[in-house]
Design an enzyme around this catalytic site. Structure first.
Site, PDB file in Angstrom:
ATOM      1  N   HIS A 166       0.873  -1.178   0.000  1.00 30.01           N
ATOM      2  CA  HIS A 166       0.000   0.000   0.000  1.00 30.01           C
ATOM      3  C   HIS A 166       0.907   1.223   0.000  1.00 30.01           C
ATOM      4  O   HIS A 166       1.560   1.519   1.002  1.00 30.01           O
ATOM      5  CB  HIS A 166      -0.899  -0.024   1.232  1.00 30.01           C
ATOM      6  N   HIS A 259       3.376  -2.694   6.922  1.00 30.43           N
ATOM      7  CA  HIS A 259       2.228  -1.834   6.590  1.00 30.43           C
ATOM      8  C   HIS A 259       2.063  -0.702   7.596  1.00 30.43           C
ATOM      9  O   HIS A 259       2.702  -0.678   8.645  1.00 30.43           O
ATOM     10  CB  HIS A 259       0.938  -2.669   6.611  1.00 30.43           C
ATOM     11  N   GLU A 335       1.918  -3.880  11.420  1.00 33.06           N
ATOM     12  CA  GLU A 335       1.229  -2.592  11.228  1.00 33.06           C
ATOM     13  C   GLU A 335       1.835  -1.529  12.136  1.00 33.06           C
ATOM     14  O   GLU A 335       2.041  -1.763  13.329  1.00 33.06           O
ATOM     15  CB  GLU A 335      -0.262  -2.733  11.563  1.00 33.06           C
TER      16      GLU A 335
HETATM   17 ZN    ZN Z   1      -1.457  -1.736   4.298  1.00 35.35          ZN
END
Ligand code: ZN
Length: 375
Positions: A166, A259, A335
């Site tokens: 992302h 992420h 994350e």
């Molecule tokens: Zn992500």
């Protein structure tokens, strides 16, 4: 006020910049997709004057919860990024203001990680005898998909790290940079010992096109790469297609996918508990990884995170689930926050590139302690 975003990872639409008390802006959609949340622009005005900005479509962005208690980042030199006072309540624009100390300033969703810095990371790494650079293929826009191989390929354990599927999650590439530089530091006893048992395959940026285009989640074709792992195609998701092929050729004994999370103000991991072949061994490895990481880096915690998948209910289009099932190995999504770590807040910078970098360095500690137990 003059506002422009025609540069690497720029994203903003100017609706009306004529009134310094209410400069109206909007975030553009990702390429060929409905996602939007990343913004990055420069603004030029009068030193000493206060400007009020409104992102008018904040409530239509992909993660509205991401704006709650969120503070915009800003920088005069593109190097040091600080937070500016920001307000959001449901249904209203995201509003922030700043008194200019210099005439030109950058604003962004999070501290950017430029394509130029990506290229420097790759090119500097190739100077080290410990690493080699491979081009796996090309993205939709024709950029190279860069893989760094760090260590001796004959080592028994193959550890894969991917970041920034992302593209708006720039903290992921800061984190990858920390990990890569520690592996390449020949004075670091821990990383050099780890390289006696393992070789690392690192893709510091999985989504170069989206990064340059200023996307939050999509690649140039509009694909969310972290939902492409079961059936990637050369046309729509060449980034996943080529990395997955290389994984199948080399094998995977541990996988970390890096992420950022828009909503939660914490660092946490998501495991593989929902994959069909989840068992006591994988559970043990996941728990040990978390315990060791928590003990060496208090930015990491295990209290807050995503709900665990029910047995057999994992989404196998997601990278860590697909890798965990395919290779029956430790496979985690890590994350980091866009906001701050609520347990250890830094009011000036919030969560930052530096903190992501340090986290990346400490990711090697649990891998060092677990490397002989991975199989
Ligand atoms: Zn992500």
């Amino acid at each position: 006020m003059n506002i422009n975003c025609l540069f690497d990872s720029g994203n903003i639409e100017v609706i009306d910049a004529s009134d310094s008390k209410a400069i109206k802006l909007a975030i553009r959609n990702d390429s060929n997709s409905e996602f939007k949340q990343w913004f990055h622009f420069r603004a030029h005005g009068e030193i000493g004057k206060t400007y009020n900005f409104e992102i008018t479509n904040a409530k239509e962005c992909s993660y509205v919860d991401g704006w709650k208690d969120y503070q915009v980042v800003a920088s005069y030199d593109g190097d040091y990024w600080f937070r500016v006072h920001t307000q959001f309540s449901d249904g209203k624009p995201l509003a922030f203001s700043h008194q200019l100390e210099q005439s030109t300033i950058f604003f962004a969703y999070f501290e950017p990680y430029s394509y130029q810095r990506h290229l420097s990371l790759i090119h500097q790494a190739q100077h080290s005898e410990l690493s080699q650079h491979i081009v796996l293929g090309q993205t939709v826009d024709g950029h190279d998909i860069d893989l760094l191989i760090i260590g001796d390929e004959s080592r028994e354990r193959k550890i894969w790290v991917t970041a920034r599927q992302h593209p708006g999650e720039t903290m992921a590439e800061w984190c990858a940079e920390g990990l890569v530089e520690r592996l390449l530091n020949e004075d670091d006893a821990l990383s050099q010992s780890l390289l006696q048992d393992a070789v690392f395959y690192v893709v510091p940026n999985m989504n170069i096109d989206g990064s340059i285009r200023g996307n939050l989640r999509s690649n140039a074709a509009g694909a969310n790469l972290n939902r492409e792992w079961q059936n990637p195609t050369v046309e729509n998701s060449p980034e996943v297609y080529h990395v997955r092929n290389k994984m199948k050729e080399i094998g995977v004994d541990a996988f970390l996918d890096l992420h950022g999370d828009e909503g939660l103000p914490y660092v946490f991991v998501a495991g593989c508990e929902g994959i069909p072949s989840y068992d006591e061994r994988l559970k043990y490895l996941e728990e040990e990884f978390s315990l060791i990481l928590k003990s060496v880096n208090p930015d990491f915690q295990t209290e807050f995170g995503y709900d665990k998948d029910e047995p057999g209910r994992a989404n196998l289009t997601v990278a860590n689930a697909w890798v965990g099932e395919e290779f029956k190995c430790l496979s985690l999504t890590l994350e980091m926050p866009f906001k701050d770590n609520a347990n250890l807040p830094n009011r000036e910078t919030g969560w930052s590139g530096d903190r992501s970098y340090l986290l990346g360095q400490t990711l090697l500690n649990p891998l060092y302690q677990l490397v002989k137990k991975l199989r």
